[in-house]
Every structure is written in C-alpha cells, then in structure tokens.
Motif scaffolding. Sequence first.
Motif, mmCIF file in Angstrom:
data_model
loop_
_atom_site.group_PDB
_atom_site.id
_atom_site.type_symbol
_atom_site.label_atom_id
_atom_site.label_comp_id
_atom_site.label_asym_id
_atom_site.label_seq_id
_atom_site.Cartn_x
_atom_site.Cartn_y
_atom_site.Cartn_z
ATOM 1 N N GLN A 33 16.745 -0.765 8.390
ATOM 2 C CA GLN A 33 15.449 -1.398 8.635
ATOM 3 C C GLN A 33 14.490 -1.286 7.459
ATOM 4 O OE1 GLN A 33 13.789 -0.491 12.571
ATOM 5 N NE2 GLN A 33 15.842 0.096 13.239
ATOM 6 N N ALA A 53 16.941 -4.440 5.107
ATOM 7 C CA ALA A 53 15.939 -5.445 5.486
ATOM 8 C C ALA A 53 15.212 -5.979 4.256
ATOM 9 C CB ALA A 53 14.943 -4.842 6.468
ATOM 10 N N GLN A 99 19.918 -1.341 15.659
ATOM 11 C CA GLN A 99 19.728 -1.983 14.353
ATOM 12 C C GLN A 99 19.807 -3.496 14.480
ATOM 13 O OE1 GLN A 99 18.642 0.323 12.285
ATOM 14 N NE2 GLN A 99 19.249 1.668 13.955
ATOM 15 N N ILE A 147 16.198 -5.060 13.113
ATOM 16 C CA ILE A 147 16.164 -5.376 11.679
ATOM 17 C C ILE A 147 15.366 -6.645 11.399
ATOM 18 C CG2 ILE A 147 18.318 -6.702 11.634
ATOM 19 C CD1 ILE A 147 18.891 -5.317 8.924
ATOM 20 N N ALA A 163 11.659 -5.922 10.706
ATOM 21 C CA ALA A 163 11.434 -5.386 9.365
ATOM 22 C C ALA A 163 11.572 -6.480 8.310
ATOM 23 C CB ALA A 163 12.418 -4.248 9.087
ATOM 24 N N VAL A 164 12.545 -7.363 8.502
ATOM 25 C CA VAL A 164 12.730 -8.469 7.561
ATOM 26 C C VAL A 164 11.481 -9.338 7.498
ATOM 27 C CG1 VAL A 164 14.002 -10.618 7.145
ATOM 28 C CG2 VAL A 164 15.247 -8.539 7.729
#
Length: 291
Positions: A80, A84, A165, A169, A172-173
């Motif tokens: 993350q 990410a 995850q 994720i 976070a991206v």
Amino acid sequence: MRRTRIAPVLYIAPAFIMLALFVYYPLARNIVNGFFEWNPFTLDRKFVSLENYVHLFKDPVFYTVLKNNLLYAFISVVFQVGIALVIAAILEDKVFRKFSAFFRTTFFIPVLTSMTVIGILFSFIYNPEVGLLNSFLKLIGLGEWAKGWLGDPKTAIFAVIAVSQWQSIGYAVMLYVLAIQKIPGELYEAATIDGSGKIRTFFNITVPQVKEMTFVLLIYTVTGSFLVFSEVYVLTGGGPSNSSQVFSTYLYQKAFIDDQPGYASAIANVILGITLIFYFLQNKFLKTGEE
C-alpha cells in the motif's frame, strides 16, 4: 474586543466537545479499566493493578497476535506504500495516461465493496474443493500447491492479508495519483532534457515530491494494520487454533465471548501504545508531516 476573542472559541467548541466525549473520555476510561476486572453482568469491579498486563504478556496467544499484526503491517507497507506508488507513477506516465481513468476506476472498485461481500467472494476462491485458486493451480500443473488456504494454520493469516491488500491498494494508488498530479511538470521536463531515464526520474523526482503523502499513508497503513478486524473476523474468525488471530479479534473474543472486559481493555491499551510508538518513530525518522 471581547466578542472578537470569544468568537473563534465558539466556532471550535463543538468540535472539542465531540472529541472530548467520543475520543478522549473513552480513551482515558479504557486506560483506567485496564487496571480492573469485573463481571459485565454484575459490574462488581475489582482493582487488580497490573495483573491484566502480566497475564497478557505471559499469554502465548498474545505473541501469535503480535507476530500476525507486525506481519500484517510489513506486508501492507510493501503493497500500500511501495507498490501503490509504482502503480500510481505508471498510471500518470504519458504512455498510459489515455487509459489512466479506466485503470483508476478498476483499482478503486474493491475499496467501495463491502468487506462482508468480499469475504464471501474469497471464501469461494479459497474453497479447498471447488475454489478458483486451487482449480487454477491444478490447471497450470501446480496441483501439489493446492490446499485449504483458510483452514491451514500456516497459510490462514497470509490468505487474509492477501484479501486486505487486494481491497485497500486502490485507495493508496488514488492518493498517490493526486500527489503526483501536483508535482510541477517543469521538473519532469528538466529531467527529460538532462537525459534522465524513467526509473531515475521516478527515484529523483517522484519519490521525494510525494514524501508528505508517503508519511500520511505510512501512518494510515500501519495504524490500520493494528486495528484490522473485519477481514479476519469474516474469513477465519481468528482460527484455526488462533493462527490468524489479530489484536482486534482477540480483544473482541475476550470482551464479548470470554466476558473479560478488563483484560480486553489491557489489550486495547497495548494496541494504543504500539500505534503511538510507530507514529513517533515515523515522525522522527522521516522528518516530515508539516503539510
């Protein structure tokens, strides 16, 4: 003059009152509760001093829980924060920018999906008999790797972490995409003129420029890893044999199943202490957080 001084106080007073009632008071009350033991049905409180903490640090399940949460935090930071950022940088590259909106939406859809739905979905995927994962392994000639992923003490926690995850994720991206979009384009143009390659540009421009977002995501990810509950509860309930137990599920078990609220309060205080330690370490070594 006096009205001018009072006005700002009146504006922020509701926020302070809400924080005091729903954050600071429960926090202080829980710290006190960690030194007591009582029956939740009779409320007869008995002061036991540090007995709850002594019992906790002698409890073998505590060390399994601590190991699982640390593992959770480490893998979450890798995916993350590290991966990410790489994905976000690729999506904002000129080559992929035409398709960036599609991929951003694709990555973000799991974030919007209920964990209950995701838990049911991955229960089918991990099913040892008809699950998609084992069927795929058999299809590509790796049938010996097939197993009951959620029922094996060696793989249960990793199976749960993988689900977490997959869901998180994308969030976070998206945050990294926003941070990268704020980087002045002149920096990338100057790097291109100087003959800097994409990898070198990534480490010399992108990574330093998103340092503040990295700090935020580190705090969010590490704290979230020590507070994770839904994924574990829905998929394994902490089993088998406490192998996938984490702090939050263990706290829940002690408070509402084993009827040990004082012991559960001690667990909650340990979680608070660990997350505060991680926060201060990150704040000190990253030397950021001003923005």
